[in-house]
Design a protein around this motif. Structure first.
Motif, PDB file in Angstrom:
ATOM      1  N   MET A   1       0.831  -1.198   0.000  1.00 49.03           N
ATOM      2  CA  MET A   1       0.000   0.000   0.000  1.00 49.03           C
ATOM      3  C   MET A   1       0.871   1.256   0.000  1.00 49.03           C
ATOM      4  O   MET A   1       0.571   2.234  -0.673  1.00 49.03           O
ATOM      5  CB  MET A   1      -0.921  -0.035   1.212  1.00 49.03           C
ATOM      6  CG  MET A   1      -1.875   1.146   1.254  1.00 49.03           C
ATOM      7  SD  MET A   1      -3.059   1.134  -0.115  1.00 49.03           S
ATOM      8  CE  MET A   1      -4.036  -0.321   0.380  1.00 49.03           C
ATOM      9  N   GLU A   2       1.966   1.191   0.786  1.00 45.74           N
ATOM     10  CA  GLU A   2       2.853   2.351   0.848  1.00 45.74           C
ATOM     11  C   GLU A   2       3.498   2.606  -0.506  1.00 45.74           C
ATOM     12  O   GLU A   2       3.607   3.744  -0.954  1.00 45.74           O
ATOM     13  CB  GLU A   2       3.934   2.120   1.915  1.00 45.74           C
ATOM     14  CG  GLU A   2       4.861   3.318   2.092  1.00 45.74           C
ATOM     15  CD  GLU A   2       5.886   3.079   3.181  1.00 45.74           C
ATOM     16  OE1 GLU A   2       6.784   3.923   3.304  1.00 45.74           O
ATOM     17  OE2 GLU A   2       5.783   2.060   3.892  1.00 45.74           O
ATOM     18  N   ASP A   3       3.936   1.512  -1.204  1.00 49.78           N
ATOM     19  CA  ASP A   3       4.533   1.675  -2.514  1.00 49.78           C
ATOM     20  C   ASP A   3       3.535   2.278  -3.494  1.00 49.78           C
ATOM     21  O   ASP A   3       3.883   3.122  -4.319  1.00 49.78           O
ATOM     22  CB  ASP A   3       5.026   0.322  -3.049  1.00 49.78           C
ATOM     23  CG  ASP A   3       6.254  -0.167  -2.304  1.00 49.78           C
ATOM     24  OD1 ASP A   3       6.884   0.664  -1.629  1.00 49.78           O
ATOM     25  OD2 ASP A   3       6.568  -1.359  -2.392  1.00 49.78           O
ATOM     26  N   THR A   4       2.281   1.852  -3.403  1.00 53.43           N
ATOM     27  CA  THR A   4       1.262   2.406  -4.284  1.00 53.43           C
ATOM     28  C   THR A   4       1.078   3.895  -4.050  1.00 53.43           C
ATOM     29  O   THR A   4       0.938   4.680  -5.000  1.00 53.43           O
ATOM     30  CB  THR A   4      -0.072   1.673  -4.064  1.00 53.43           C
ATOM     31  OG1 THR A   4       0.124   0.272  -4.296  1.00 53.43           O
ATOM     32  CG2 THR A   4      -1.141   2.209  -5.002  1.00 53.43           C
ATOM     33  N   GLY A   5       1.099   4.299  -2.792  1.00 60.51           N
ATOM     34  CA  GLY A   5       0.968   5.721  -2.472  1.00 60.51           C
ATOM     35  C   GLY A   5       2.128   6.533  -3.015  1.00 60.51           C
ATOM     36  O   GLY A   5       1.935   7.642  -3.546  1.00 60.51           O
ATOM     37  N   ARG A   7       4.028   5.772  -5.601  1.00 64.69           N
ATOM     38  CA  ARG A   7       3.915   5.831  -7.060  1.00 64.69           C
ATOM     39  C   ARG A   7       2.851   6.833  -7.492  1.00 64.69           C
ATOM     40  O   ARG A   7       3.020   7.543  -8.481  1.00 64.69           O
ATOM     41  CB  ARG A   7       3.583   4.440  -7.607  1.00 64.69           C
ATOM     42  CG  ARG A   7       4.713   3.424  -7.428  1.00 64.69           C
ATOM     43  CD  ARG A   7       4.251   2.035  -7.788  1.00 64.69           C
ATOM     44  NE  ARG A   7       5.295   1.047  -7.528  1.00 64.69           N
ATOM     45  CZ  ARG A   7       5.111  -0.264  -7.602  1.00 64.69           C
ATOM     46  NH1 ARG A   7       3.915  -0.748  -7.929  1.00 64.69           N
ATOM     47  NH2 ARG A   7       6.093  -1.095  -7.356  1.00 64.69           N
ATOM     48  N   TRP A   8       1.752   6.859  -6.756  1.00 64.11           N
ATOM     49  CA  TRP A   8       0.692   7.782  -7.100  1.00 64.11           C
ATOM     50  C   TRP A   8       1.147   9.231  -6.936  1.00 64.11           C
ATOM     51  O   TRP A   8       0.893  10.075  -7.796  1.00 64.11           O
ATOM     52  CB  TRP A   8      -0.537   7.509  -6.244  1.00 64.11           C
ATOM     53  CG  TRP A   8      -1.656   8.488  -6.437  1.00 64.11           C
ATOM     54  CD1 TRP A   8      -2.070   9.456  -5.587  1.00 64.11           C
ATOM     55  CD2 TRP A   8      -2.482   8.610  -7.606  1.00 64.11           C
ATOM     56  NE1 TRP A   8      -3.101  10.173  -6.120  1.00 64.11           N
ATOM     57  CE2 TRP A   8      -3.383   9.682  -7.365  1.00 64.11           C
ATOM     58  CE3 TRP A   8      -2.558   7.927  -8.815  1.00 64.11           C
ATOM     59  CZ2 TRP A   8      -4.339  10.067  -8.288  1.00 64.11           C
ATOM     60  CZ3 TRP A   8      -3.510   8.319  -9.742  1.00 64.11           C
ATOM     61  CH2 TRP A   8      -4.385   9.370  -9.471  1.00 64.11           C
ATOM     62  N   ARG A   9       1.866   9.512  -5.852  1.00 58.63           N
ATOM     63  CA  ARG A   9       2.369  10.873  -5.643  1.00 58.63           C
ATOM     64  C   ARG A   9       3.381  11.256  -6.712  1.00 58.63           C
ATOM     65  O   ARG A   9       3.419  12.405  -7.171  1.00 58.63           O
ATOM     66  CB  ARG A   9       2.992  10.993  -4.251  1.00 58.63           C
ATOM     67  CG  ARG A   9       1.968  10.988  -3.110  1.00 58.63           C
ATOM     68  CD  ARG A   9       2.606  11.428  -1.807  1.00 58.63           C
ATOM     69  NE  ARG A   9       3.632  10.501  -1.375  1.00 58.63           N
ATOM     70  CZ  ARG A   9       3.403   9.432  -0.606  1.00 58.63           C
ATOM     71  NH1 ARG A   9       2.166   9.162  -0.204  1.00 58.63           N
ATOM     72  NH2 ARG A   9       4.389   8.643  -0.239  1.00 58.63           N
ATOM     73  N   SER A  10       4.208  10.280  -7.107  1.00 53.32           N
ATOM     74  CA  SER A  10       5.183  10.549  -8.158  1.00 53.32           C
ATOM     75  C   SER A  10       4.477  10.868  -9.476  1.00 53.32           C
ATOM     76  O   SER A  10       4.859  11.803 -10.191  1.00 53.32           O
ATOM     77  CB  SER A  10       6.109   9.346  -8.348  1.00 53.32           C
ATOM     78  OG  SER A  10       7.014   9.561  -9.411  1.00 53.32           O
ATOM     79  N   LEU A  11       3.424  10.109  -9.790  1.00 49.96           N
ATOM     80  CA  LEU A  11       2.684  10.349 -11.027  1.00 49.96           C
ATOM     81  C   LEU A  11       2.005  11.711 -11.003  1.00 49.96           C
ATOM     82  O   LEU A  11       2.006  12.440 -12.006  1.00 49.96           O
ATOM     83  CB  LEU A  11       1.647   9.241 -11.231  1.00 49.96           C
ATOM     84  CG  LEU A  11       0.798   9.332 -12.499  1.00 49.96           C
ATOM     85  CD1 LEU A  11       1.683   9.309 -13.736  1.00 49.96           C
ATOM     86  CD2 LEU A  11      -0.216   8.188 -12.546  1.00 49.96           C
ATOM     87  N   THR A 110       7.942   1.645 -16.801  1.00 49.15           N
ATOM     88  CA  THR A 110       9.108   0.823 -16.457  1.00 49.15           C
ATOM     89  C   THR A 110       9.716   1.247 -15.126  1.00 49.15           C
ATOM     90  O   THR A 110      10.390   0.447 -14.469  1.00 49.15           O
ATOM     91  CB  THR A 110      10.175   0.916 -17.557  1.00 49.15           C
ATOM     92  OG1 THR A 110      10.519   2.293 -17.767  1.00 49.15           O
ATOM     93  CG2 THR A 110       9.653   0.322 -18.850  1.00 49.15           C
ATOM     94  N   GLY A 111       9.477   2.492 -14.718  1.00 52.83           N
ATOM     95  CA  GLY A 111      10.038   2.962 -13.451  1.00 52.83           C
ATOM     96  C   GLY A 111       9.449   2.296 -12.236  1.00 52.83           C
ATOM     97  O   GLY A 111       9.992   2.419 -11.130  1.00 52.83           O
ATOM     98  N   THR A 112       8.341   1.572 -12.395  1.00 52.24           N
ATOM     99  CA  THR A 112       7.713   0.873 -11.262  1.00 52.24           C
ATOM    100  C   THR A 112       8.224  -0.546 -11.096  1.00 52.24           C
ATOM    101  O   THR A 112       7.859  -1.216 -10.133  1.00 52.24           O
ATOM    102  CB  THR A 112       6.190   0.835 -11.459  1.00 52.24           C
ATOM    103  OG1 THR A 112       5.875   0.107 -12.661  1.00 52.24           O
ATOM    104  CG2 THR A 112       5.617   2.241 -11.562  1.00 52.24           C
ATOM    105  N   ARG A 113       9.050  -1.023 -12.012  1.00 55.58           N
ATOM    106  CA  ARG A 113       9.536  -2.395 -11.935  1.00 55.58           C
ATOM    107  C   ARG A 113      10.660  -2.514 -10.901  1.00 55.58           C
ATOM    108  O   ARG A 113      11.314  -1.520 -10.554  1.00 55.58           O
ATOM    109  CB  ARG A 113      10.057  -2.849 -13.299  1.00 55.58           C
ATOM    110  CG  ARG A 113       8.980  -2.972 -14.366  1.00 55.58           C
ATOM    111  CD  ARG A 113       9.603  -3.317 -15.696  1.00 55.58           C
ATOM    112  NE  ARG A 113       8.597  -3.464 -16.746  1.00 55.58           N
ATOM    113  CZ  ARG A 113       8.900  -3.601 -18.034  1.00 55.58           C
ATOM    114  NH1 ARG A 113      10.158  -3.603 -18.435  1.00 55.58           N
ATOM    115  NH2 ARG A 113       7.923  -3.725 -18.920  1.00 55.58           N
ATOM    116  N   PRO A 114      10.928  -3.739 -10.412  1.00 53.79           N
ATOM    117  CA  PRO A 114      12.043  -3.945  -9.471  1.00 53.79           C
ATOM    118  C   PRO A 114      13.367  -3.514 -10.097  1.00 53.79           C
ATOM    119  O   PRO A 114      13.645  -3.811 -11.263  1.00 53.79           O
ATOM    120  CB  PRO A 114      12.010  -5.462  -9.229  1.00 53.79           C
ATOM    121  CG  PRO A 114      10.600  -5.865  -9.511  1.00 53.79           C
ATOM    122  CD  PRO A 114      10.143  -4.979 -10.621  1.00 53.79           C
ATOM    123  N   GLY A 115      14.160  -2.813  -9.330  1.00 57.99           N
ATOM    124  CA  GLY A 115      15.448  -2.343  -9.811  1.00 57.99           C
ATOM    125  C   GLY A 115      15.374  -1.089 -10.648  1.00 57.99           C
ATOM    126  O   GLY A 115      16.393  -0.588 -11.112  1.00 57.99           O
TER     127      GLY A 115
END
Length: 414
Positions: A1-5, A7-11, A110-115
């Motif tokens: 959930m934290e990662d989703t938040g 990513r959403w703020r980054s977008l 692609t920025g959301t993928r691992p690494g």
């Protein structure tokens, strides 16, 4: 959930910057606001449009020495036909905007993928508007979108990388350098097959597909290039040459110009010789190596070229964005220098281009700063590429084997 938040703020943050900056670019190329200096949209409304009419007739502009592009460039010139409800120039600007958006979407995805990291998307969002309205008034942004797609696809689909690199090379040559750091044979085979098919198709379909090679060979030293600094300084001491529109760009003509142009070609040969040595000595190929090598190769090509047009910088912004999209990437400082060079580029063209043509103090200073930033970025990028791949002291040291590990298991494998 934290990662989703996160990513959403980054977008949201990316959108908050992309929307107003791109709206401003559109307002500038549509001339709602007038950017100081020469009109950068003339290439689209006059030159591109003229080529469009010729290409629609089934032939390349064989009598126009300003046509200096590979055959697939015809597709970019003809692309405004996809929007028949708009005028040619207006359709071209809208397509440039869509290509810009496509690059952002690829970098965000692609920025959301691992690494991976969203930093690449931020480089793109910040870098493009630094080039001013010129970036939407040339087809280089479309070519850059193809190059970015190729590199981002390369990790999982090497054949796609090869095919897109070959297609990009048929658009504007430089995407061929995307293959410099690629080790998978499938990518090279796909590139060779795609290039052969496209070359044959254009040769059979339209006469004069490769006439551009002669026009490129005859070019001189463009006033914004690294070699041009010789003549900008020489003019202060009475050099008797002149500055004139030649082969579609403003170039120096006169004594010793051919010597400087030959020296530039020699430097380009030496630069690619260095790339060959690097490739032969490289011992580590990491996930980001292909992007880093492409970035270095294009930097080398740019700084040693007889021509450094402002739109060349969008190539570097796109490749820098891909490099910084890897968390383990090492091209941070060169990427920052490229962004600074973009800002200075807009100052020297179109804002104060008259000072550059006049070789006065302001014009020469701007060129020394811009070209100096590019040279420094090239040196640092090449150094980082060498350190991360070719130097033995950066390879992970072999640590002692413990009793819990098999004696024949290499430490690097673990």
């Amino acid at each position: 959930m934290e990662d989703t938040g996160v990513r959403w703020r980054s977008l949201v943050g990316l959108s908050a910057v992309w929307v107003p900056t791109r709206l401003l670019l559109l307002l500038l190329v549509f001339k709602v606001f007038v950017f100081p200096g020469p009109d950068v949209t003339g290439d689209v409304s006059v030159i591109y449009h003229g080529w469009y009419e010729t290409l629609r007739g089934g032939t390349f502009p064989l009598d126009d020495v300003t046509w200096q592009y590979p055959p697939a460039a015809a597709l970019a010139i003809l692309s405004p036909a996809l929007l028949p409800f708009l005028g040619y120039a207006e359709a071209f600007f809208v397509l440039a905007l869509l290509a810009d958006l496509a690059v952002l979407a690829m970098l965000v995805f692609t920025g959301t993928r691992p690494g991976r990291s969203p930093r690449g998307a931020w480089v793109w969002v910040a870098g493009v508007p630094l080039l001013g309205p010129t970036v939407y008034a040339r087809y280089d942004l479309m070519v850059t979108a193809v190059a970015v797609a190729a590199l981002l696809a390369g990790a999982r689909r090497p054949r796609v990388l090869g095919a897109l690199a070959a297609f990009g090379a048929m658009l504007k040559v430089w995407p061929a350098m995307l293959l410099v750091g690629v080790v998978r044979r499938r990518a090279w085979v796909a590139a060779a097959v795609t290039a052969a098919v496209l070359a044959a198709a254009f040769t059979l379909a339209m006469p004069g597909a490769f006439a551009f090679l002669t026009f490129q060979r005859d070019r001189g030293t463009e006033v914004e290039s690294l070699g041009a600094l010789v003549f900008h300084v020489a003019r202060q001491f009475g050099w008797e040459g002149e500055v004139r529109l030649n082969y579609g760009s403003v170039e120096f003509l006169g004594p010793h110009v051919s010597t400087v142009s030959t020296a530039a070609l020699t430097l380009t040969g030496m630069a690619f010789g260095w790339l060959l040595v690097w490739r032969l000595l490289a011992v580590r190929f990491l996930p980001h190596t292909a992007a880093d090598a492409a970035f270095v190769a294009v930097l080398l090509f740019t700084v040693t070229s007889r021509v450094i047009s402002p739109q060349y910088l969008v190539w570097l912004v796109g490749l820098a964005a891909v490099c910084l999209g890897f968390r383990a990437g090492t091209m941070h400082r060169p990427a920052v220098l490229v962004l600074l060079a973009c800002l200075v580029t807009t100052l020297e063209f179109p804002l104060w281009f008259a000072h550059v043509v006049a070789s006065d103090g302001l014009g020469v200073t701007l060129l020394f700063v811009r070209n100096g930033l590019l040279v420094l970025a090239t040196v640092l990028a090449a150094r980082e590429l060498w350190r991360s791949t070719a130097r033995p002291d950066v390879v992970e040291p072999v640590r002692p084997v413990t009793r819990s590990e098999p004696a024949d298991t290499p430490a690097t494998a673990r």
